[in-house]
Structures are given as structure tokens and as C-alpha cells.
Design a protein around this motif. Structure first.
Motif, PDB file in Angstrom:
ATOM      1  N   ALA A  84       0.835  -1.210   0.000  1.00  0.00           N
ATOM      2  CA  ALA A  84       0.000   0.000   0.000  1.00  0.00           C
ATOM      3  C   ALA A  84       0.868   1.259   0.000  1.00  0.00           C
ATOM      4  O   ALA A  84       0.651   2.182  -0.793  1.00  0.00           O
ATOM      5  CB  ALA A  84      -0.928  -0.005   1.217  1.00  0.00           C
ATOM      6  N   THR A  87       2.562   2.575  -3.189  1.00  0.00           N
ATOM      7  CA  THR A  87       1.752   3.318  -4.163  1.00  0.00           C
ATOM      8  C   THR A  87       1.439   4.729  -3.664  1.00  0.00           C
ATOM      9  O   THR A  87       0.548   5.388  -4.209  1.00  0.00           O
ATOM     10  CB  THR A  87       0.410   2.594  -4.439  1.00  0.00           C
ATOM     11  OG1 THR A  87      -0.402   2.680  -3.250  1.00  0.00           O
ATOM     12  CG2 THR A  87       0.594   1.138  -4.797  1.00  0.00           C
ATOM     13  N   LEU A 107      -4.816   1.965  -1.829  1.00  0.00           N
ATOM     14  CA  LEU A 107      -3.788   1.774  -2.857  1.00  0.00           C
ATOM     15  C   LEU A 107      -4.097   2.657  -4.058  1.00  0.00           C
ATOM     16  O   LEU A 107      -5.230   2.631  -4.572  1.00  0.00           O
ATOM     17  CB  LEU A 107      -3.728   0.308  -3.291  1.00  0.00           C
ATOM     18  CG  LEU A 107      -3.394  -0.683  -2.169  1.00  0.00           C
ATOM     19  CD1 LEU A 107      -4.627  -1.432  -1.728  1.00  0.00           C
ATOM     20  CD2 LEU A 107      -2.323  -1.660  -2.619  1.00  0.00           C
ATOM     21  N   MET A 114       1.758  -0.119  -8.192  1.00  0.00           N
ATOM     22  CA  MET A 114       0.498  -0.783  -7.819  1.00  0.00           C
ATOM     23  C   MET A 114       0.529  -2.227  -8.331  1.00  0.00           C
ATOM     24  O   MET A 114       0.792  -2.484  -9.508  1.00  0.00           O
ATOM     25  CB  MET A 114      -0.680  -0.028  -8.434  1.00  0.00           C
ATOM     26  CG  MET A 114      -2.020  -0.716  -8.266  1.00  0.00           C
ATOM     27  SD  MET A 114      -2.622  -0.701  -6.574  1.00  0.00           S
ATOM     28  CE  MET A 114      -4.016  -1.832  -6.696  1.00  0.00           C
TER      29      MET A 114
END
Lengths: 144, 126
Positions: A84, A87, A107, A114
Motif C-alpha cells: 500500500a 503506491t 492503494l 500498484m
């Protein structure tokens, strides 16, 4: 982990081992503002397992913590957190002992780091087949 | 797409009917190790391969479940096969091909596939 569906499988396996009888997984895609590059995927995983006390909650995201006796590393939560944060997203975990645990990850979908979503339905199918005694609720608002 | 508990119940019934899971007396038990290490090395595909074999066999007396990390991360993906009345056997570095052999020889015929087995017994960690 190659994709998000494997992270979800990993986290839900934690919920199972925490004695949950019900696990809810929710995916929701939201577009922030008018710019399509600001699509954010919200992942929420909530269980009614044993939960954690405050001290455990503080260290649970560390890769060098495990609840298992004789094991000194635990990567599942820290890897999802990393996925997470890579990103430029966000990650939160909340838990109450005896009540359950809830994970929220944000995200940013267009970020180069990603991960792909992967086969989320296969993850849900495998969970249901291997643990029919547990109620799995899956909610996907991401249209993907 | 929104799945409600009643939808999941229907899916569950359909899948259970097609795979015959957990019905019958439980002559054999297949446990796939689904810790972070296992999942990262392909345990979900191994799990699916076992389920495909199980479904194709039509057997109703085989229990299927998962467990966590056995503390032998470098040997993942792993599975434990237990035949009723016998010691559990741990299989390591699994592939879809090995799953097919293990299912046919050990689960169905009770013959341990030694070249893929790490040993007998249960781990204490996890």
C-alpha cells in the motif's frame, strides 16, 4: 506476493487462525477529484477473531514480530502495508482483544508500483472450500 | 458486485456438491500450508490442484483444509497428507505435477511418494 488477491488470502488466513467465525472482505474503487489518475482502491478486511491488545497492535506491522511461539518474523501484515505504501497509499490496522481486527489499506491504482488485483474470486473460493465452517462475506465495488 | 450471505450460502452448497468436501468419514486429510511463505511461493495453485484432483476422483471421504507456516519456509509450497491411522507425511517443494502423483499414489492408494516427502510427523511451530 505477486498480486493483491494473494495478500488478501494471506491476511484472511491470519483471521482464520485468530479463531474468526466471520470474515468480511471489501474492495471499493473511488476516483478522487476529476483526474482519472487518482483512482484509489480501498481494501477492508474485518474479522471477529481473538483480536490483539494495545501493545501487540503497536508492533504487529513489524516484519520482526510473530504471534507464534518460536518464530521471530511475521511478514503477512508488513508486506500488505508495504504494498500500500509503495503506491503512496495508506495502511491502518485496528484491533480490540476479544472483539476482532480490522485492516484498511488504500492503494493508488495508477501508481507504477500498484500490484495487479489477481484472481480474487479464486482466493474467495479457496477460502470457502478449505474452511466451510467460517462465513466469508465478499463485497466488490471496484468493477474489476 | 455485491455478495450477500445468502448468495455465499448458495455458492457454498454448489461447490460442496461438486467437490464432495468434508462429507463422508474422513479416510484421508489433505492440509496445505498457507502461511505467508507458502502463499508467496504458490500455495494457492497447489491448493487448487489438490481440489481439482479431489473433484475428479469423486471421493467423499477426504478432508481438505489449510494451516499456517510450519517453520520450514524454504521448503514451501508444502502440504501434509494424513491417512487415517497413520503418521502424517509432509511433502515439500510442491508443483502441480507432484500434486497429481501424491494424490494418486498416497491419498488414493496409501503409498508414500518418498522423492517428494520431507518426513513423517507434525511440526511444533505454528
Amino acid at each position: 506476493m505477486e498480486d493483491l488477491s494473494l495478500h488478501i488470502l494471506d491476511i484472511v488466513e491470519n483471521s482464520i487462525r485468530a479463531g474468526s467465525s466471520r470474515v468480511e472482505v471489501s474492495l471499493e474503487k473511488k476516483t478522487e477529484g476529476k483526474n482519472p489518475t487518482e483512482n484509489i482502491l480501498y481494501l477492508n478486511i474485518k474479522d471477529n477473531g481473538s483480536g490483539m491488545d494495545e501493545n501487540t497492535l503497536k508492533i504487529v506491522s513489524s516484519p520482526f514480530y510473530s504471534s507464534k511461539e518460536g518464530k521471530y518474523f511475521g511478514l503477512g501484515i508488513s508486506l500488505l502495508k508495504q504494498a500500500a505504501l509503495e503506491t503512496n497509499g495508506d495502511f491502518k490496522i485496528d484491533s480490540k482483544e476479544g472483539i476482532g481486527t480490522e485492516i484498511n489499506a488504500e492503494l493508488k491504482m495508477e501508481h507504477p508500483d500498484m500490484k495487479p488485483l489477481g484472481d480474487i474470486m479464486l482466493t474467495i473460493k479457496m477460502l470457502r472450500l478449505s474452511h466451510p465452517e467460517i462465513e466469508f462475506v465478499y463485497d466488490n465495488e471496484s468493477n474489476s | 458486485m455485491k455478495l450477500k450471505p445468502e448468495d455465499l450460502k448458495k455458492i457454498s452448497e454448489k461447490m460442496e456438491a461438486s467437490t464432495n468436501l468434508r462429507s463422508g468419514a474422513g479416510r484421508a486429510k489433505i492440509t496445505v500450508h498457507m502461511g505467508t511463505c507458502g502463499i508467496a511461493t504458490g500455495a494457492r495453485d497447489i491448493m487448487k490442484a489438490f481440489l481439482d484432483e479431489l473433484e475428479a476422483s469423486g471421493k467423499k471421504d477426504i478432508i481438505f483444509t489449510t494451516t499456517g507456516c510450519a517453520g520450514l519456509c524454504s521448503h514451501e509450497p508444502m502440504a501434509t497428507i494424513e491417512i487415517k491411522g497413520e503418521s502424517p507425511v509432509k511433502y515439500v517443494h510442491l508443483t502441480k505435477g507432484k500434486v497429481k502423483t501424491i494424490f494418486e499414489e498416497h491419498v488414493m492408494n496409501g503409498k508414500i511418494v518418498e522423492e517428494s516427502a520431507l518426513g513423517r510427523g507434525s511440526e511444533r511451530v505454528g
